[in-house]
Design an enzyme around this catalytic site. Sequence first.
Site, mmCIF file in Angstrom:
data_model
loop_
_atom_site.group_PDB
_atom_site.id
_atom_site.type_symbol
_atom_site.label_atom_id
_atom_site.label_comp_id
_atom_site.label_asym_id
_atom_site.label_seq_id
_atom_site.Cartn_x
_atom_site.Cartn_y
_atom_site.Cartn_z
ATOM 1 N N TYR A 113 0.852 -1.200 0.000
ATOM 2 C CA TYR A 113 0.000 0.000 0.000
ATOM 3 C C TYR A 113 0.884 1.246 0.000
ATOM 4 C CZ TYR A 113 -3.937 -3.079 1.305
ATOM 5 O OH TYR A 113 -4.882 -4.067 1.347
HETATM 6 P P1 NDP Z 1 -14.944 -0.317 1.282
HETATM 7 O O1 NDP Z 1 -15.528 -1.265 0.312
HETATM 8 O O2 NDP Z 1 -15.668 -0.111 2.553
HETATM 9 O O3 NDP Z 1 -14.726 1.063 0.517
HETATM 10 C C1 NDP Z 1 -14.285 2.173 1.228
HETATM 11 C C2 NDP Z 1 -14.573 3.433 0.434
HETATM 12 O O4 NDP Z 1 -15.966 3.608 0.323
HETATM 13 C C3 NDP Z 1 -14.045 4.653 1.133
HETATM 14 O O5 NDP Z 1 -12.692 4.886 0.809
HETATM 15 C C4 NDP Z 1 -14.974 5.717 0.645
HETATM 16 O O6 NDP Z 1 -14.539 6.062 -0.683
HETATM 17 C C5 NDP Z 1 -16.296 4.967 0.566
HETATM 18 N N1 NDP Z 1 -17.057 4.981 1.827
HETATM 19 C C6 NDP Z 1 -16.775 4.300 2.968
HETATM 20 N N2 NDP Z 1 -17.706 4.508 3.900
HETATM 21 C C7 NDP Z 1 -18.607 5.338 3.362
HETATM 22 C C8 NDP Z 1 -19.806 5.922 3.847
HETATM 23 N N3 NDP Z 1 -20.269 5.681 5.077
HETATM 24 N N4 NDP Z 1 -20.500 6.731 3.009
HETATM 25 C C9 NDP Z 1 -20.061 6.979 1.766
HETATM 26 N N5 NDP Z 1 -18.930 6.461 1.253
HETATM 27 C C10 NDP Z 1 -18.209 5.643 2.044
HETATM 28 O O7 NDP Z 1 -13.492 -0.784 1.716
HETATM 29 P P2 NDP Z 1 -12.055 -0.690 0.975
HETATM 30 O O8 NDP Z 1 -12.163 -1.114 -0.434
HETATM 31 O O9 NDP Z 1 -11.465 0.628 1.270
HETATM 32 O O10 NDP Z 1 -11.268 -1.824 1.746
HETATM 33 C C11 NDP Z 1 -11.182 -1.806 3.162
HETATM 34 C C12 NDP Z 1 -9.876 -2.432 3.593
HETATM 35 O O11 NDP Z 1 -9.835 -3.787 3.138
HETATM 36 C C13 NDP Z 1 -8.604 -1.787 3.016
HETATM 37 O O12 NDP Z 1 -8.215 -0.636 3.725
HETATM 38 C C14 NDP Z 1 -7.625 -2.921 3.163
HETATM 39 O O13 NDP Z 1 -7.173 -2.973 4.501
HETATM 40 C C15 NDP Z 1 -8.488 -4.153 2.870
HETATM 41 N N6 NDP Z 1 -8.368 -4.582 1.461
HETATM 42 C C16 NDP Z 1 -7.694 -5.746 1.223
HETATM 43 C C17 NDP Z 1 -7.558 -6.239 -0.049
HETATM 44 C C18 NDP Z 1 -6.833 -7.516 -0.253
HETATM 45 O O14 NDP Z 1 -6.517 -7.865 -1.401
HETATM 46 N N7 NDP Z 1 -6.536 -8.255 0.793
HETATM 47 C C19 NDP Z 1 -8.107 -5.543 -1.213
HETATM 48 C C20 NDP Z 1 -8.839 -4.333 -0.867
HETATM 49 C C21 NDP Z 1 -8.957 -3.892 0.424
HETATM 50 P P3 NDP Z 1 -15.038 7.367 -1.459
HETATM 51 O O15 NDP Z 1 -15.238 8.452 -0.449
HETATM 52 O O16 NDP Z 1 -13.964 7.635 -2.472
HETATM 53 O O17 NDP Z 1 -16.299 6.930 -2.127
#
Ligand code: NDP
Length: 321
Positions: A62
């Site tokens: 990351y």
């Molecule tokens: P989510 O699917 O929860 O997406 C998060 C994104 O959604 C935020 O960055 C924001 O983006 C939007 N969001 C979150 N909460 C809200 C809300 N309440 N209202 C409106 N928009 C919201 O999770 P991530 O994809 O970020 O993944 C979470 C974690 O999982 C990562 O940090 C990582 O630790 C892990 N991960 C692991 C992977 C792997 O291959 N092992 C791959 C991917 C993630 P925005 O504001 O831009 O819309």
Amino acid sequence: MRMRKLGNSGLFVSELSFGAMTFGGTDGLWGQVGRLGQEDADLLVKAAFDAGINLFDTANVYANGRSEEILGRSLRNLGIPRDDIVVATKVASAMGEGPNRRGASRGHILAEARASLGRLGLDHIDLYQIHAFDPATPIEETLEALDVLVRAGDVRYVGLSNWAAWQIMKAIGIARARNLAPITSLQAYYTLVGRDLEREIAPLLVSEGVGLMVWSPLAGGYLTGKYAKGNAGDGARQTELDFPPIDRTRGEPLIEVLNTVAARHGRSAAQVAIAWLLRQPVVSTVIIGAKRLDQLRNNVQAVDVHLDDDDMARLDAVSRL
Ligand code: NDP
């Protein structure tokens, strides 16, 4: 915040955890999603810890290591007692040019574990996960390298991420047969709009006592409803990067039901999407990926959403495989 055991291990993790994928500036492939600096990170980590979250997830890849650096510094800045938290990181993605700077070989794992400890500023990693299956390395070699780290005290528990069912089962069998550190958890994608894991992986994890850490529980923001009905929104995740990939034909009717259930409870769609995951017996913890404090505060309240059987049936009918 309730605690759950991570698989058959003795480790307790909060049912929601915090993902630090958004920490770290704008370099590299992950630049589009890795853009929060130290100040924002400190606020988010504090709010997560104050809400009862004890598990913080990052990865060496990351923002090319900057996420680990920032997370480690936040934990120090905030004075969070080391034994009150579980720090999880990952190895296997490319950290440089050449075949030995990636993958799950003994050399790369041992070198990257040391590098991650340095970036985090910690003397041990609680959960060390192989970020993806490495077809070039025998599973035996990977598990033996992880076992070395566990026996040395650098790593406490071993996990996998994004492995197929047969690969997970093979690893479990090899670890047992060779008395190597057991597989404690799998980190995998699982959402209302992506339930493939239910086919083979979920029953396997339950049967073998392996915990599940869910990543991208909101499908990168899609399940907040803000990208529904052809509205691309302004987020890089759902426009340029499109990660995780989403079947929007199936997604649109689902979002309608999600919004209806959310309205019925006076909650947000995001909270209902997370609450649905928390009702799945295979789930140990759901990794929240909030970028802003208001998102984090909204998402952590999912633990108080009580979906009834009618809600679950409606959500299931519109999302099942
Ligand atoms: P989510 O699917 O929860 O997406 C998060 C994104 O959604 C935020 O960055 C924001 O983006 C939007 N969001 C979150 N909460 C809200 C809300 N309440 N209202 C409106 N928009 C919201 O999770 P991530 O994809 O970020 O993944 C979470 C974690 O999982 C990562 O940090 C990582 O630790 C892990 N991960 C692991 C992977 C792997 O291959 N092992 C791959 C991917 C993630 P925005 O504001 O831009 O819309």
